[in-house]
Design a protein around this motif. Structure first.
Motif, PDB file in Angstrom:
ATOM      1  N   TYR A  33       0.814  -1.198   0.000  1.00 48.30           N
ATOM      2  CA  TYR A  33       0.000   0.000   0.000  1.00 48.30           C
ATOM      3  C   TYR A  33       0.857   1.261   0.000  1.00 48.30           C
ATOM      4  CZ  TYR A  33      -3.169  -3.406   2.219  1.00 48.30           C
ATOM      5  OH  TYR A  33      -3.922  -4.507   2.517  1.00 48.30           O
ATOM      6  N   TRP A  34       0.228   2.325  -0.460  1.00 45.47           N
ATOM      7  CA  TRP A  34       0.762   3.674  -0.248  1.00 45.47           C
ATOM      8  C   TRP A  34      -0.316   4.521   0.427  1.00 45.47           C
ATOM      9  CZ3 TRP A  34       5.670   4.947  -0.524  1.00 45.47           C
ATOM     10  CH2 TRP A  34       6.526   4.188  -1.344  1.00 45.47           C
ATOM     11  N   TYR A  35       0.095   5.126   1.550  1.00 45.99           N
ATOM     12  CA  TYR A  35      -0.774   6.030   2.288  1.00 45.99           C
ATOM     13  C   TYR A  35      -0.184   7.430   2.241  1.00 45.99           C
ATOM     14  CZ  TYR A  35      -3.548   2.331   4.494  1.00 45.99           C
ATOM     15  OH  TYR A  35      -4.412   1.292   4.741  1.00 45.99           O
ATOM     16  N   LYS A  36      -1.074   8.414   2.329  1.00 47.43           N
ATOM     17  CA  LYS A  36      -0.661   9.819   2.350  1.00 47.43           C
ATOM     18  C   LYS A  36      -1.139  10.449   3.651  1.00 47.43           C
ATOM     19  CE  LYS A  36      -1.481  14.180  -0.183  1.00 47.43           C
ATOM     20  NZ  LYS A  36      -2.241  14.795  -1.312  1.00 47.43           N
ATOM     21  N   GLN A  37      -0.269  11.225   4.286  1.00 48.67           N
ATOM     22  CA  GLN A  37      -0.648  11.933   5.502  1.00 48.67           C
ATOM     23  C   GLN A  37      -0.307  13.398   5.347  1.00 48.67           C
ATOM     24  OE1 GLN A  37       1.402  11.030   9.227  1.00 48.67           O
ATOM     25  NE2 GLN A  37      -0.531  11.188  10.335  1.00 48.67           N
ATOM     26  N   GLU A  38      -1.336  14.227   5.314  1.00 54.70           N
ATOM     27  CA  GLU A  38      -1.116  15.668   5.250  1.00 54.70           C
ATOM     28  C   GLU A  38      -0.959  16.202   6.674  1.00 54.70           C
ATOM     29  OE1 GLU A  38      -3.308  17.732   2.005  1.00 54.70           O
ATOM     30  OE2 GLU A  38      -4.395  15.838   1.907  1.00 54.70           O
ATOM     31  N   PRO A  39      -0.352  17.369   6.819  1.00 54.03           N
ATOM     32  CA  PRO A  39      -0.088  17.909   8.161  1.00 54.03           C
ATOM     33  C   PRO A  39      -1.336  17.946   9.027  1.00 54.03           C
ATOM     34  CG  PRO A  39       1.026  19.226   6.507  1.00 54.03           C
ATOM     35  CD  PRO A  39       0.169  18.255   5.744  1.00 54.03           C
ATOM     36  N   ALA A  41      -3.349  15.678   9.822  1.00 54.71           N
ATOM     37  CA  ALA A  41      -4.457  14.824   9.400  1.00 54.71           C
ATOM     38  C   ALA A  41      -4.113  13.351   9.596  1.00 54.71           C
ATOM     39  CB  ALA A  41      -4.784  15.091   7.928  1.00 54.71           C
ATOM     40  N   GLY A  42      -5.114  12.499   9.433  1.00 53.82           N
ATOM     41  CA  GLY A  42      -4.906  11.062   9.522  1.00 53.82           C
ATOM     42  C   GLY A  42      -4.347  10.508   8.228  1.00 53.82           C
ATOM     43  N   LEU A  43      -4.262   9.210   8.142  1.00 49.77           N
ATOM     44  CA  LEU A  43      -3.704   8.554   6.957  1.00 49.77           C
ATOM     45  C   LEU A  43      -4.798   8.275   5.936  1.00 49.77           C
ATOM     46  CD1 LEU A  43      -1.480   7.906   9.142  1.00 49.77           C
ATOM     47  CD2 LEU A  43      -0.898   5.983   7.677  1.00 49.77           C
ATOM     48  N   GLN A  44      -4.484   8.597   4.700  1.00 53.10           N
ATOM     49  CA  GLN A  44      -5.417   8.380   3.603  1.00 53.10           C
ATOM     50  C   GLN A  44      -4.841   7.331   2.670  1.00 53.10           C
ATOM     51  OE1 GLN A  44      -5.564  11.794   1.083  1.00 53.10           O
ATOM     52  NE2 GLN A  44      -6.784  10.804  -0.484  1.00 53.10           N
ATOM     53  N   LEU A  45      -5.612   6.267   2.415  1.00 54.83           N
ATOM     54  CA  LEU A  45      -5.146   5.248   1.473  1.00 54.83           C
ATOM     55  C   LEU A  45      -5.138   5.836   0.072  1.00 54.83           C
ATOM     56  CD1 LEU A  45      -4.347   2.300   0.838  1.00 54.83           C
ATOM     57  CD2 LEU A  45      -6.793   1.822   0.563  1.00 54.83           C
ATOM     58  N   LEU A  46      -3.960   5.836  -0.552  1.00 55.06           N
ATOM     59  CA  LEU A  46      -3.843   6.359  -1.905  1.00 55.06           C
ATOM     60  C   LEU A  46      -4.106   5.264  -2.927  1.00 55.06           C
ATOM     61  CD1 LEU A  46      -0.677   8.627  -2.101  1.00 55.06           C
ATOM     62  CD2 LEU A  46      -3.070   9.304  -2.301  1.00 55.06           C
TER      63      LEU A  46
ATOM     64  N   PHE B 103      -8.221   4.545   8.223  1.00 52.28           N
ATOM     65  CA  PHE B 103      -7.733   5.096   9.476  1.00 52.28           C
ATOM     66  C   PHE B 103      -8.675   6.163  10.014  1.00 52.28           C
ATOM     67  CE2 PHE B 103      -3.471   3.588  10.504  1.00 52.28           C
ATOM     68  CZ  PHE B 103      -3.196   2.836   9.377  1.00 52.28           C
ATOM     69  N   GLY B 104      -8.749   6.244  11.324  1.00 51.81           N
ATOM     70  CA  GLY B 104      -9.398   7.366  11.964  1.00 51.81           C
ATOM     71  C   GLY B 104      -8.459   8.559  12.000  1.00 51.81           C
TER      72      GLY B 104
END
Lengths: 110, 112
Positions: A33-39, A41-46, B103-104
């Motif tokens: 997987y690749w996840y993205k985390q913006e400042p 914020a939580g983790l978003q599955l890309l 994720f939360g």
């Protein structure tokens, strides 16, 4: 146990392509997987890729998997300022447990 | 609900106090994870629940940490006698299968 390694930082100019690399040790990993985390914020599955695939494309994102070398990469075409974030590589181990890399901070400069 | 819900979103506690962090997974999701993310660090695995199987607690850093999942749904992470090094963002994720973990937004814990 599973080791997932990523480079910690990537600087890229707006409009260029970004390539984020990840290596892992468990050859039985089924999903990657690749996840993205913006400042803040939580983790978003890309995106994710199944281990029997070697490439997956989704709009500006291209995932490449070299299973022999246990190497996963994420290419972002035409990188935008909104792509500035931390990108995490994650793989499932033989128990189905998700293991993360330390994250690559991508900074997009004008 | 539509996503994974964590509460509280922020928690400030005094050193030595106990805290409870709550995670409401997406309805029907059998897998649930707790991770910890310290400032500027990656994700540290804490505990993993999968259906009715015994949880994988191998990531819990000390016996001050415990977690339970009631009725295969809501999970509570408890930290007893909090220490300053426990300050971090605690993230919960759930999944219905082996892909698509959601994720939360996390609970930011600050121990003062």
């Amino acid at each position: 146990g599973e080791d997932v390694e990523q480079s910690l930082f990537l600087s890229v100019r707006e409009g260029d392509s970004s390539v984020i690399n990840c290596t892992y040790t468990d050859s039985s990993s089924t999903y990657l997987y690749w996840y993205k985390q913006e400042p803040g914020a939580g983790l978003q599955l890309l995106t994710y890729i199944f281990s029997n695939m070697d490439m997956k494309q989704d709009q500006r994102l291209t995932v490449l998997l070299n299973k022999k070398d246990k190497h996963l990469s994420l290419r972002i075409a035409d990188t935008q300022t909104g792509d500035s974030a931390i990108y995490f590589c994650a793989v499932t181990d033989s128990w189905g447990k998700l293991q993360f890399g330390a994250g690559t901070q991508v900074v997009v400069t004008p | 609900g539509a996503g994974v819900s964590q509460s509280p979103s922020n928690k400030v506690t005094e050193k030595g106090k106990d805290v409870e962090l709550r995670c409401d997974p997406i309805s029907g999701h059998t897998a649930l994870y707790w991770y910890r993310q310290s400032l500027g660090q990656g994700l540290e695995f804490l505990i993993y629940f999968q259906g009715n199987s015994a949880p994988d607690k191998s990531g819990l850093p000390s016996d001050r940490f415990s977690a339970e999942r009631t009725g295969g749904s809501v999970s509570t992470l408890t930290i007893q006698r909090t220490q300053q090094e426990d300050s971090a963002v605690y993230l919960c994720a759930s999944s219905a299968d082996t892909y698509g973990y959601t994720f939360g937004s996390g609970t930011r814990l600050t121990v003062v």
